[in-house]
Design an enzyme around this catalytic site. Sequence first.
Site, PDB file in Angstrom:
ATOM      1  N   SER A   1       0.850  -1.197   0.000  1.00 48.12           N
ATOM      2  CA  SER A   1       0.000   0.000   0.000  1.00 48.12           C
ATOM      3  C   SER A   1       0.878   1.237   0.000  1.00 48.12           C
ATOM      4  CB  SER A   1      -0.888   0.029   1.247  1.00 48.12           C
ATOM      5  OG  SER A   1      -1.384   1.355   1.426  1.00 48.12           O
TER       6      SER A   1
ATOM      7  N   HIS B   1      -1.163  -1.290  -4.361  1.00 47.48           N
ATOM      8  CA  HIS B   1      -2.441  -1.014  -3.702  1.00 47.48           C
ATOM      9  C   HIS B   1      -2.534   0.485  -3.399  1.00 47.48           C
ATOM     10  CE1 HIS B   1      -5.919  -2.213  -1.147  1.00 47.48           C
ATOM     11  NE2 HIS B   1      -5.491  -1.286  -0.304  1.00 47.48           N
TER      12      HIS B   1
ATOM     13  N   ASP C   1      -4.747   3.496  -1.766  1.00 49.15           N
ATOM     14  CA  ASP C   1      -5.799   3.759  -0.785  1.00 49.15           C
ATOM     15  C   ASP C   1      -6.381   5.164  -0.962  1.00 49.15           C
ATOM     16  OD1 ASP C   1      -5.991   1.374   0.843  1.00 49.15           O
ATOM     17  OD2 ASP C   1      -3.942   1.805   1.485  1.00 49.15           O
TER      18      ASP C   1
ATOM     19  N   MET D   1      -9.046   7.866   0.119  1.00 49.93           N
ATOM     20  CA  MET D   1      -9.859   8.208   1.300  1.00 49.93           C
ATOM     21  C   MET D   1     -10.440   9.610   1.148  1.00 49.93           C
ATOM     22  SD  MET D   1      -7.446   6.794   4.347  1.00 49.93           S
ATOM     23  CE  MET D   1      -6.570   5.227   4.211  1.00 49.93           C
TER      24      MET D   1
ATOM     25  N   HIS E   1      -8.370   0.917  -3.938  1.00 56.69           N
ATOM     26  CA  HIS E   1      -9.270   0.674  -2.797  1.00 56.69           C
ATOM     27  C   HIS E   1      -9.958   1.991  -2.455  1.00 56.69           C
ATOM     28  CE1 HIS E   1      -9.464  -0.530   1.779  1.00 56.69           C
ATOM     29  NE2 HIS E   1     -10.671  -0.427   1.231  1.00 56.69           N
TER      30      HIS E   1
ATOM     31  N   MET F   1     -12.162   4.163  -0.355  1.00 56.38           N
ATOM     32  CA  MET F   1     -12.818   4.381   0.947  1.00 56.38           C
ATOM     33  C   MET F   1     -13.520   5.725   0.867  1.00 56.38           C
ATOM     34  SD  MET F   1      -9.668   2.858   3.181  1.00 56.38           S
ATOM     35  CE  MET F   1      -8.564   3.023   1.787  1.00 56.38           C
TER      36      MET F   1
ATOM     37  N   MET G   1     -11.153  -6.374   5.584  1.00 58.14           N
ATOM     38  CA  MET G   1     -10.422  -5.351   6.351  1.00 58.14           C
ATOM     39  C   MET G   1     -10.063  -5.925   7.720  1.00 58.14           C
ATOM     40  SD  MET G   1     -10.103  -2.774   4.321  1.00 58.14           S
ATOM     41  CE  MET G   1      -9.183  -1.835   5.535  1.00 58.14           C
TER      42      MET G   1
ATOM     43  N   PHE H   1      -6.399   4.450   8.285  1.00 61.35           N
ATOM     44  CA  PHE H   1      -5.006   4.748   8.607  1.00 61.35           C
ATOM     45  C   PHE H   1      -4.136   3.511   8.429  1.00 61.35           C
ATOM     46  CE2 PHE H   1      -7.777   7.502  11.038  1.00 61.35           C
ATOM     47  CZ  PHE H   1      -7.272   8.761  10.722  1.00 61.35           C
TER      48      PHE H   1
ATOM     49  N   GLY I   1      -0.617   1.393   9.620  1.00 59.93           N
ATOM     50  CA  GLY I   1       0.105   1.182  10.877  1.00 59.93           C
ATOM     51  C   GLY I   1      -0.742   0.782  12.070  1.00 59.93           C
TER      52      GLY I   1
ATOM     53  N   ASP J   1      -6.406  -6.706   4.217  1.00 63.05           N
ATOM     54  CA  ASP J   1      -5.899  -5.330   4.247  1.00 63.05           C
ATOM     55  C   ASP J   1      -5.890  -4.796   5.670  1.00 63.05           C
ATOM     56  OD1 ASP J   1      -5.047  -2.808   3.607  1.00 63.05           O
ATOM     57  OD2 ASP J   1      -6.822  -2.258   2.456  1.00 63.05           O
ATOM     58  N   GLY J   2      -4.678  -4.557   6.188  1.00 63.09           N
ATOM     59  CA  GLY J   2      -4.510  -3.909   7.479  1.00 63.09           C
ATOM     60  C   GLY J   2      -3.729  -4.762   8.469  1.00 63.09           C
TER      61      GLY J   2
ATOM     62  N   GLY K   1       1.340  -2.135   4.109  1.00 64.54           N
ATOM     63  CA  GLY K   1       1.925  -0.801   4.005  1.00 64.54           C
ATOM     64  C   GLY K   1       3.200  -0.719   4.813  1.00 64.54           C
ATOM     65  N   SER K   2       3.025  -0.483   6.114  1.00 64.25           N
ATOM     66  CA  SER K   2       4.185  -0.300   7.002  1.00 64.25           C
ATOM     67  C   SER K   2       5.180  -1.448   6.912  1.00 64.25           C
ATOM     68  CB  SER K   2       3.721  -0.169   8.457  1.00 64.25           C
ATOM     69  OG  SER K   2       2.369   0.140   8.545  1.00 64.25           O
TER      70      SER K   2
HETATM   71  C1  DX5 Z   1      -6.290   1.175   5.691  1.00 58.62           C
HETATM   72  C2  DX5 Z   1      -5.770   0.886   4.292  1.00 58.62           C
HETATM   73  C3  DX5 Z   1      -4.658  -0.104   4.267  1.00 58.62           C
HETATM   74  C4  DX5 Z   1      -3.454   0.321   5.045  1.00 58.62           C
HETATM   75  C5  DX5 Z   1      -2.530  -0.817   5.281  1.00 58.62           C
HETATM   76  O1  DX5 Z   1      -7.415   1.956   5.593  1.00 58.62           O
HETATM   77  O2  DX5 Z   1      -6.795   0.382   3.499  1.00 58.62           O
HETATM   78  O3  DX5 Z   1      -4.315  -0.410   2.929  1.00 58.62           O
HETATM   79  O4  DX5 Z   1      -2.768   1.350   4.426  1.00 58.62           O
HETATM   80  O5  DX5 Z   1      -1.466  -0.340   6.038  1.00 58.62           O
HETATM   81  P1  DX5 Z   1      -0.736  -1.231   7.112  1.00 58.62           P
HETATM   82  O6  DX5 Z   1      -0.157  -2.389   6.361  1.00 58.62           O
HETATM   83  O7  DX5 Z   1       0.318  -0.323   7.638  1.00 58.62           O
HETATM   84  O8  DX5 Z   1      -1.741  -1.633   8.127  1.00 58.62           O
HETATM   85 ZN    ZN Z   2      -6.362  -0.519   1.456  1.00 60.77          ZN
END
Ligand code: DX5
Ligand code: ZN
Length: 229
Positions: free
Chosen positions: A12, A37, A39, A41, A70, A72, A141, A147, A149, A177-178, A199-200
């Site tokens: 992500s 990916h 995101d 928002m 994705h 949101m 999810m 967010f 992390g 995801d997450g 992501g992180s």
């Molecule tokens: C959250 C996002 C995820 C998120 C994943 O709303 O949809 O894609 O960035 O990040 P990590 O892997 O850091 O949880």
């Molecule tokens: Zn996502």
Amino acid sequence: MPVHPPIKIAPSILAADFADFGAECRAIEAQGADWVHVDVMDGHFVPNLTFGPAMCAAIRPHIKGVMDVHLMIAPVDPYIEAFAAAGADIITAHLEAGPHIHRTLQAIRGVGCKAGVALNPGTGIEAVAHLLDMIDLICVMTVNPGFGGQKFIHSQVDKTRALRAMIGDRPIHIEIDGGVTVETAPLVAAAGADVLVAGSAVFKGGSAREPAAYGDNIRAIRAAAEAAR
Ligand code: DX5
Ligand code: ZN
């Protein structure tokens, strides 16, 4: 799709350097990412703001493979064409984003994209039971969206297992995801997920200029997941 399609890692870019998205996309793909990916928002459906179709169009030339978008956002339908025009391969909308998920999925396939539906942690899988023939991907999810992390929500592992059983041999990806890490990836892979967003856990320790850590991180998550299947 084989019963056990290879695990795909989808970093992500929410965890990338926002001033350098093009280079970050090239770096993660060169280091073994399967999908990118993205995101999106809106500060309304989720309490955070990121970027829209113009940014997706700008990074598209820097991505050789799949751009996994994705959304949101609520409403979704007025923006589907714009994300398709921006080059999305997969567009995922949240079930909770509006009253007409069937119409939304139809619209996504109607613009030539693969159709994904994302389920928040509190949403049950029965909500998509009658839509499986119009879905290419279900995103489970494992945090509350908004967010990067955050901590992985373990109750979603059983949900993933039930979803895999419900899907049977239909060609539908289960994307997680997450909070995906080397520790949590095996849990969801064993439960039947085949696409892992991270992501992180992918971007930690590296940069577009020094991307070797991205590769190490991607390989470690993939190996942990494959070993658990
Ligand atoms: C959250 C996002 C995820 C998120 C994943 O709303 O949809 O894609 O960035 O990040 P990590 O892997 O850091 O949880
Ligand atoms: Zn996502």
